[in-house]
Design a protein around this motif. Structure first.
Motif, mmCIF file in Angstrom:
data_model
loop_
_atom_site.group_PDB
_atom_site.id
_atom_site.type_symbol
_atom_site.label_atom_id
_atom_site.label_comp_id
_atom_site.label_asym_id
_atom_site.label_seq_id
_atom_site.Cartn_x
_atom_site.Cartn_y
_atom_site.Cartn_z
ATOM 1 N N TYR A 232 50.510 69.555 17.907
ATOM 2 C CA TYR A 232 50.474 68.665 19.064
ATOM 3 C C TYR A 232 49.431 69.226 20.032
ATOM 4 C CZ TYR A 232 54.716 66.287 17.499
ATOM 5 O OH TYR A 232 55.629 65.548 16.782
ATOM 6 N N VAL A 233 48.462 68.409 20.372
ATOM 7 C CA VAL A 233 47.346 68.814 21.227
ATOM 8 C C VAL A 233 47.468 68.088 22.557
ATOM 9 C CG1 VAL A 233 44.843 68.881 21.489
ATOM 10 C CG2 VAL A 233 45.859 69.110 19.205
ATOM 11 N N THR A 234 47.576 68.838 23.641
ATOM 12 C CA THR A 234 47.725 68.197 24.943
ATOM 13 C C THR A 234 46.590 68.559 25.886
ATOM 14 O OG1 THR A 234 49.029 70.005 25.906
ATOM 15 C CG2 THR A 234 50.245 68.275 24.728
ATOM 16 N N GLY A 235 46.414 67.725 26.875
ATOM 17 C CA GLY A 235 45.400 67.923 27.895
ATOM 18 C C GLY A 235 45.296 66.660 28.725
ATOM 19 N N ARG A 236 44.373 66.689 29.674
ATOM 20 C CA ARG A 236 44.240 65.546 30.590
ATOM 21 C C ARG A 236 43.083 64.625 30.250
ATOM 22 N NH1 ARG A 236 43.595 68.343 36.181
ATOM 23 N NH2 ARG A 236 42.403 69.768 34.848
ATOM 24 N N THR A 237 42.145 65.110 29.414
ATOM 25 C CA THR A 237 40.970 64.295 29.114
ATOM 26 C C THR A 237 41.151 63.557 27.799
ATOM 27 O OG1 THR A 237 39.477 65.727 30.370
ATOM 28 C CG2 THR A 237 38.480 64.309 28.712
ATOM 29 N N THR A 238 41.154 62.232 27.892
ATOM 30 C CA THR A 238 41.291 61.365 26.728
ATOM 31 C C THR A 238 40.047 60.490 26.615
ATOM 32 O OG1 THR A 238 42.284 59.538 27.955
ATOM 33 C CG2 THR A 238 43.782 61.277 27.176
ATOM 34 N N ARG A 239 40.037 59.633 25.621
ATOM 35 C CA ARG A 239 38.874 58.745 25.460
ATOM 36 C C ARG A 239 38.781 57.705 26.563
ATOM 37 N NH1 ARG A 239 39.318 59.113 19.111
ATOM 38 N NH2 ARG A 239 37.692 60.673 18.810
ATOM 39 N N THR A 240 39.850 57.563 27.331
ATOM 40 C CA THR A 240 39.826 56.560 28.406
ATOM 41 C C THR A 240 39.833 57.189 29.796
ATOM 42 O OG1 THR A 240 42.245 56.389 28.313
ATOM 43 C CG2 THR A 240 40.986 54.811 27.009
ATOM 44 N N ARG A 241 40.028 58.498 29.868
ATOM 45 C CA ARG A 241 40.125 59.125 31.189
ATOM 46 C C ARG A 241 39.713 60.591 31.140
ATOM 47 N NH1 ARG A 241 45.682 59.925 34.734
ATOM 48 N NH2 ARG A 241 44.684 60.607 36.654
ATOM 49 N N ARG A 242 38.943 61.006 32.133
ATOM 50 C CA ARG A 242 38.529 62.407 32.220
ATOM 51 C C ARG A 242 39.316 63.146 33.300
ATOM 52 N NH1 ARG A 242 32.015 63.506 31.502
ATOM 53 N NH2 ARG A 242 31.759 62.360 29.537
ATOM 54 N N SER A 243 39.520 64.431 33.082
ATOM 55 C CA SER A 243 40.130 65.274 34.113
ATOM 56 C C SER A 243 39.068 65.651 35.142
ATOM 57 C CB SER A 243 40.693 66.550 33.487
ATOM 58 O OG SER A 243 39.637 67.444 33.164
ATOM 59 N N GLU A 244 39.477 66.415 36.144
ATOM 60 C CA GLU A 244 38.536 66.865 37.174
ATOM 61 C C GLU A 244 37.467 67.793 36.608
ATOM 62 O OE1 GLU A 244 40.950 70.217 39.552
ATOM 63 O OE2 GLU A 244 42.201 68.691 38.619
ATOM 64 N N MET A 245 37.683 68.328 35.390
ATOM 65 C CA MET A 245 36.654 69.150 34.743
ATOM 66 C C MET A 245 35.409 68.316 34.455
ATOM 67 S SD MET A 245 37.370 72.445 33.823
ATOM 68 C CE MET A 245 36.657 72.757 32.206
ATOM 69 N N ASP A 246 35.614 67.005 34.241
ATOM 70 C CA ASP A 246 34.525 66.059 33.994
ATOM 71 C C ASP A 246 33.668 66.474 32.802
ATOM 72 O OD1 ASP A 246 33.159 63.695 34.448
ATOM 73 O OD2 ASP A 246 31.729 64.615 35.833
ATOM 74 N N ARG A 247 34.359 66.837 31.709
ATOM 75 C CA ARG A 247 33.690 67.181 30.460
ATOM 76 C C ARG A 247 33.941 66.069 29.440
ATOM 77 N NH1 ARG A 247 30.030 70.864 29.467
ATOM 78 N NH2 ARG A 247 30.811 70.745 27.326
ATOM 79 N N PRO A 248 33.061 65.928 28.439
ATOM 80 C CA PRO A 248 33.202 64.834 27.476
ATOM 81 C C PRO A 248 34.239 65.065 26.377
ATOM 82 C CG PRO A 248 31.220 66.097 26.989
ATOM 83 C CD PRO A 248 31.763 66.629 28.282
ATOM 84 N N GLU A 249 34.651 66.311 26.136
ATOM 85 C CA GLU A 249 35.576 66.572 25.028
ATOM 86 C C GLU A 249 36.943 65.949 25.317
ATOM 87 O OE1 GLU A 249 32.466 69.474 25.639
ATOM 88 O OE2 GLU A 249 34.270 69.223 26.866
ATOM 89 N N THR A 250 37.603 65.449 24.248
ATOM 90 C CA THR A 250 38.886 64.770 24.427
ATOM 91 C C THR A 250 39.946 65.371 23.508
ATOM 92 O OG1 THR A 250 38.525 63.110 22.682
ATOM 93 C CG2 THR A 250 37.653 62.606 24.887
ATOM 94 N N ILE A 251 41.207 65.131 23.872
ATOM 95 C CA ILE A 251 42.302 65.611 23.026
ATOM 96 C C ILE A 251 42.331 64.849 21.700
ATOM 97 C CG2 ILE A 251 43.743 66.529 24.870
ATOM 98 C CD1 ILE A 251 45.370 63.918 24.788
ATOM 99 N N GLU A 252 41.897 63.592 21.709
ATOM 100 C CA GLU A 252 41.868 62.824 20.457
ATOM 101 C C GLU A 252 40.893 63.447 19.464
ATOM 102 O OE1 GLU A 252 42.713 59.660 23.691
ATOM 103 O OE2 GLU A 252 41.453 61.437 23.467
ATOM 104 N N GLU A 253 39.740 63.886 19.951
ATOM 105 C CA GLU A 253 38.759 64.556 19.086
ATOM 106 C C GLU A 253 39.364 65.801 18.461
ATOM 107 O OE1 GLU A 253 34.619 63.587 21.542
ATOM 108 O OE2 GLU A 253 35.460 65.606 21.540
ATOM 109 N N THR A 254 40.030 66.589 19.295
ATOM 110 C CA THR A 254 40.638 67.816 18.779
ATOM 111 C C THR A 254 41.662 67.495 17.698
ATOM 112 O OG1 THR A 254 40.323 68.944 20.907
ATOM 113 C CG2 THR A 254 41.903 69.914 19.384
ATOM 114 N N ALA A 255 42.516 66.506 17.963
ATOM 115 C CA ALA A 255 43.541 66.140 16.984
ATOM 116 C C ALA A 255 42.908 65.679 15.670
ATOM 117 C CB ALA A 255 44.441 65.045 17.551
#
Length: 309
Positions: free
Chosen positions: A39-62
């Motif tokens: 299970y991979v968690t975080g705030r940045t998804t393909r539809t929303r970025r966290s305040e880090m404002d980076r392109p990587e997403t939890i969906e990519e990791t999964a």
């Protein structure tokens, strides 16, 4: 040891909290390569970025976890919200009925770091946000997840930090008060959990990568994972750096070790565990960054990784 470890973690359930990028992504993928469900968690998804404002997403990791041979499941979670974390743990319980490995890798504070500033010069707002993101998230996640993890003997908690206890025993003036406090507190967090969960047959450790070639670090130096050595022309000591795969293999090796309880409460490094377990980085090398940093970089010697990777 085969780096894929012959799928020894098949059937194991892992939660990589903060698995969007960097070490968290490397850990999730290597757990997957060993056969785990992650299970991979975080705030940045393909539809929303966290305040880090980076392109990587939890969906990519999964997806990378699944491609590596495991099963990756992306779940958007803000680990500062106890209710979101409770819902995550309830979902894991409902779907799997167990949690074998908890990797507390939540950080998300690179953008808050102010180098070479005293406590009173550093932005208080940024500093306090760093404490929340780097310490509170770990406390909330463990508070909610440990009851599931200790239900069966053999659970493993890995608290991801920066620096070993030995290295962090000295104040890290360059990164400043807030960063230094967070990374030392995470090591203490691992120690506290190690005492509390030991009676349940579970193990907790602190783990640090060396100089990590995260996506952000590569971007900072204008290189890729394939061309990273070009950065050593400007920053010679970058020669000791390691990919996220290295610390990922450290976690997989710990999770696969039936005698892992011998590490309970310890502060560990990817380079140190590579010597113990025999794994290598993706390029076949075995960088020992923390020893190098002390013996070469801090000693003012010219960059030379001979004997250190």
């Amino acid at each position: 040891m085969n780096h894929v470890m012959d799928r020894v973690l098949t059937g194991r359930i892992a939660l990589v909290a903060g698995g969007t990028r960097g070490a968290g992504r490397g850990i999730a993928v290597e757990l997957g390569a060993a056969g785990a469900t992650v299970y991979v968690t975080g705030r940045t998804t393909r539809t929303r970025r966290s305040e880090m404002d980076r392109p990587e997403t939890i969906e990519e990791t999964a997806e990378l976890v699944t491609a590596a041979g495991g099963e990756g499941i992306a779940v958007p979670v803000d680990h500062l919200d106890p209710e979101q974390v409770a819902a995550l743990v309830a979902r894991i319980d409902a779907e799997r009925g167990r949690l074998d490995v908890l990797v507390n890798d939540v950080w998300g504070s690179d953008h808050l770091l102010e180098f070479d500033k005293t406590l009173w010069e550093h932005s208080l707002e940024k500093g306090l946000r760093m404490l929340r993101l780097g310490i509170e998230t770990h406390a909330i996640t463990s508070h909610r997840a440990l009851p599931l993890l200790i239900r069966e003997p053999g659970g493993l908690v890995i608290e991801m930090t920066d620096g070993t206890a030995e290295y962090n025993a000295n104040y890290r003036k360059d990164v400043g008060y807030f960063y230094d406090l967070v990374k030392s507190a995470v090591i203490r967090t691992a120690l506290a959990q190690s005492v509390e969960i030991a009676p349940y047959g579970a193990t907790a450790v602190a783990l640090t990568p060396g100089w990590l070639r995260s996506e952000a670090m590569l971007d900072h130096y204008g290189v890729t994972e394939e061309t990273w050595r070009d950065a050593t022309e400007k920053v010679p000591h970058f020669a000791i750096s390691e990919s996220p795969t290295f610390v990922g293999r450290a976690v997989a090796a710990l999770a696969a070790d039936p005698d892992r309880a011998r590490w309970n409460g310890a502060s560990l490094s990817s380079g140190g565990l590579a010597k113990e377990y025999g794994f290598t980085d993706a390029d076949g090398s075995r960088p020992d960054a923390w020893r190098y940093i002390v013996e070469v970089e801090h000693a003012g010697l010219p960059a030379d990784v001979t004997g250190y990777r």
